[in-house]
Write a protein that holds these residues in place. Sequence first.
Motif, mmCIF file in Angstrom:
data_model
loop_
_atom_site.group_PDB
_atom_site.id
_atom_site.type_symbol
_atom_site.label_atom_id
_atom_site.label_comp_id
_atom_site.label_asym_id
_atom_site.label_seq_id
_atom_site.Cartn_x
_atom_site.Cartn_y
_atom_site.Cartn_z
ATOM 1 N N TYR A 77 -3.656 -13.667 1.230
ATOM 2 C CA TYR A 77 -2.394 -13.098 1.690
ATOM 3 C C TYR A 77 -2.434 -12.879 3.190
ATOM 4 N N ILE A 78 -1.296 -13.069 3.832
ATOM 5 C CA ILE A 78 -1.167 -12.764 5.251
ATOM 6 C C ILE A 78 -1.038 -11.248 5.363
ATOM 7 N N LEU A 79 -1.913 -10.609 6.131
ATOM 8 C CA LEU A 79 -1.865 -9.162 6.318
ATOM 9 C C LEU A 79 -0.727 -8.846 7.283
ATOM 10 N N PRO A 80 0.363 -8.244 6.788
ATOM 11 C CA PRO A 80 1.544 -8.039 7.634
ATOM 12 C C PRO A 80 1.317 -7.107 8.812
ATOM 13 N N ALA A 81 0.388 -6.185 8.704
ATOM 14 C CA ALA A 81 0.145 -5.234 9.784
ATOM 15 C C ALA A 81 -0.391 -5.896 11.048
ATOM 16 N N THR A 82 -0.767 -7.166 10.978
ATOM 17 C CA THR A 82 -1.334 -7.854 12.135
ATOM 18 C C THR A 82 -0.316 -8.756 12.831
ATOM 19 N N LEU A 83 0.955 -8.648 12.445
ATOM 20 C CA LEU A 83 1.971 -9.559 12.970
ATOM 21 C C LEU A 83 2.962 -8.861 13.882
ATOM 22 N N PHE A 84 3.417 -9.578 14.920
ATOM 23 C CA PHE A 84 4.500 -9.127 15.775
ATOM 24 C C PHE A 84 5.820 -9.734 15.340
ATOM 25 N N LYS A 85 5.766 -10.841 14.629
ATOM 26 C CA LYS A 85 6.974 -11.561 14.251
ATOM 27 C C LYS A 85 6.795 -12.170 12.870
ATOM 28 N N GLU A 86 7.896 -12.603 12.270
ATOM 29 C CA GLU A 86 7.850 -13.148 10.916
ATOM 30 C C GLU A 86 7.867 -14.673 10.874
ATOM 31 N N THR A 87 8.192 -15.315 11.980
ATOM 32 C CA THR A 87 8.241 -16.776 12.017
ATOM 33 C C THR A 87 7.423 -17.280 13.202
ATOM 34 N N THR B 179 5.319 -12.940 1.415
ATOM 35 C CA THR B 179 4.605 -11.911 0.657
ATOM 36 C C THR B 179 3.777 -12.502 -0.475
ATOM 37 N N ARG B 180 3.993 -13.755 -0.784
ATOM 38 C CA ARG B 180 3.241 -14.412 -1.861
ATOM 39 C C ARG B 180 1.926 -14.959 -1.310
ATOM 40 N N PRO B 181 0.997 -15.323 -2.191
ATOM 41 C CA PRO B 181 -0.258 -15.902 -1.699
ATOM 42 C C PRO B 181 -0.024 -17.234 -0.989
ATOM 43 N N VAL B 182 -0.855 -17.508 -0.012
ATOM 44 C CA VAL B 182 -0.791 -18.771 0.728
ATOM 45 C C VAL B 182 -2.165 -19.425 0.689
ATOM 46 N N THR B 183 -2.183 -20.726 0.902
ATOM 47 C CA THR B 183 -3.444 -21.464 1.036
ATOM 48 C C THR B 183 -3.533 -21.976 2.463
ATOM 49 N N VAL B 184 -4.590 -21.566 3.142
ATOM 50 C CA VAL B 184 -4.827 -21.997 4.518
ATOM 51 C C VAL B 184 -5.832 -23.131 4.472
ATOM 52 N N GLU B 185 -5.529 -24.197 5.190
ATOM 53 C CA GLU B 185 -6.435 -25.332 5.293
ATOM 54 C C GLU B 185 -6.826 -25.495 6.753
ATOM 55 N N GLY B 186 -8.130 -25.640 6.995
ATOM 56 C CA GLY B 186 -8.590 -25.828 8.363
ATOM 57 C C GLY B 186 -10.098 -25.738 8.459
ATOM 58 N N LYS B 187 -10.593 -25.720 9.673
ATOM 59 C CA LYS B 187 -12.031 -25.729 9.944
ATOM 60 C C LYS B 187 -12.578 -24.298 9.891
ATOM 61 N N PHE B 188 -13.588 -24.099 9.037
ATOM 62 C CA PHE B 188 -14.213 -22.789 8.841
ATOM 63 C C PHE B 188 -15.300 -22.550 9.883
ATOM 64 N N LYS B 189 -15.371 -21.311 10.363
ATOM 65 C CA LYS B 189 -16.410 -20.929 11.324
ATOM 66 C C LYS B 189 -16.933 -19.545 10.983
ATOM 67 N N VAL B 190 -18.215 -19.338 11.187
ATOM 68 C CA VAL B 190 -18.762 -17.996 11.176
ATOM 69 C C VAL B 190 -18.704 -17.549 12.630
ATOM 70 N N GLN B 191 -17.900 -16.534 12.886
ATOM 71 C CA GLN B 191 -17.712 -16.049 14.251
ATOM 72 C C GLN B 191 -17.634 -14.532 14.196
ATOM 73 N N GLU B 192 -18.519 -13.876 14.865
ATOM 74 C CA GLU B 192 -18.583 -12.422 14.826
ATOM 75 C C GLU B 192 -17.552 -11.810 15.766
#
Length: 189
Positions: A105-115, A155-168
């Motif tokens: 899920y996209i955490l809404p508290a981290t967004l400034f805009k909806e689009t 508000t529904r679940p999403v699937t993100v596709e992309g390059k995974f990184k371990v980044q602290e």
Amino acid sequence: MTRFFRPFFMLGITVVIGSGAIAAEPPAKLGAEASRAALAPAATNSAAATEQVETKRSSEANLAKGEITFDDLKFDIEKDDPFQRKLLPESIEKLGGRKVKLRGYILPATLFKETDIEQFVLVRDNQECCFGPGAALYDCVIIEMVPGQTTDFVTRPVTVEGKFKVQEYAYPDGKGHFAIFRIDGESVR
């Protein structure tokens, strides 16, 4: 160019993104120590967590296709122990640099805009109770969309596709982490 997330974890932490780095800036009135105490993702003992919630790791076939779950990102860390890279199992380290698909899920508290969203936090579930005090460090992934790609809030679940990184992603004073995983998002469906 520096961009800002809305208050992170809904308690006034502003996450600043720029030049490929992300840093958390606690509000001055809370101070770094109080912010960390209020927001620090607490690791869970995996044995205790397994008793409460069924673990759903990806099959070998799904892993081969890059299809992962948040359970694939779990690792053993005791509550209040500092994160150290050596705690990550080989299975997580092997994901580094690979193209993956992760549902959450996209955490809404981290967004400034909806689009036209270029970066956000992907979380395990839509209950905000799993963040802030008591949250597991491995239950959130920073998503930075690749140039030219954006998504819209849903508000529904999403699937993100992309390059995974371990980044602290450490707190500004260097005492603890608020995230350790990132995906350079190519698409969100």
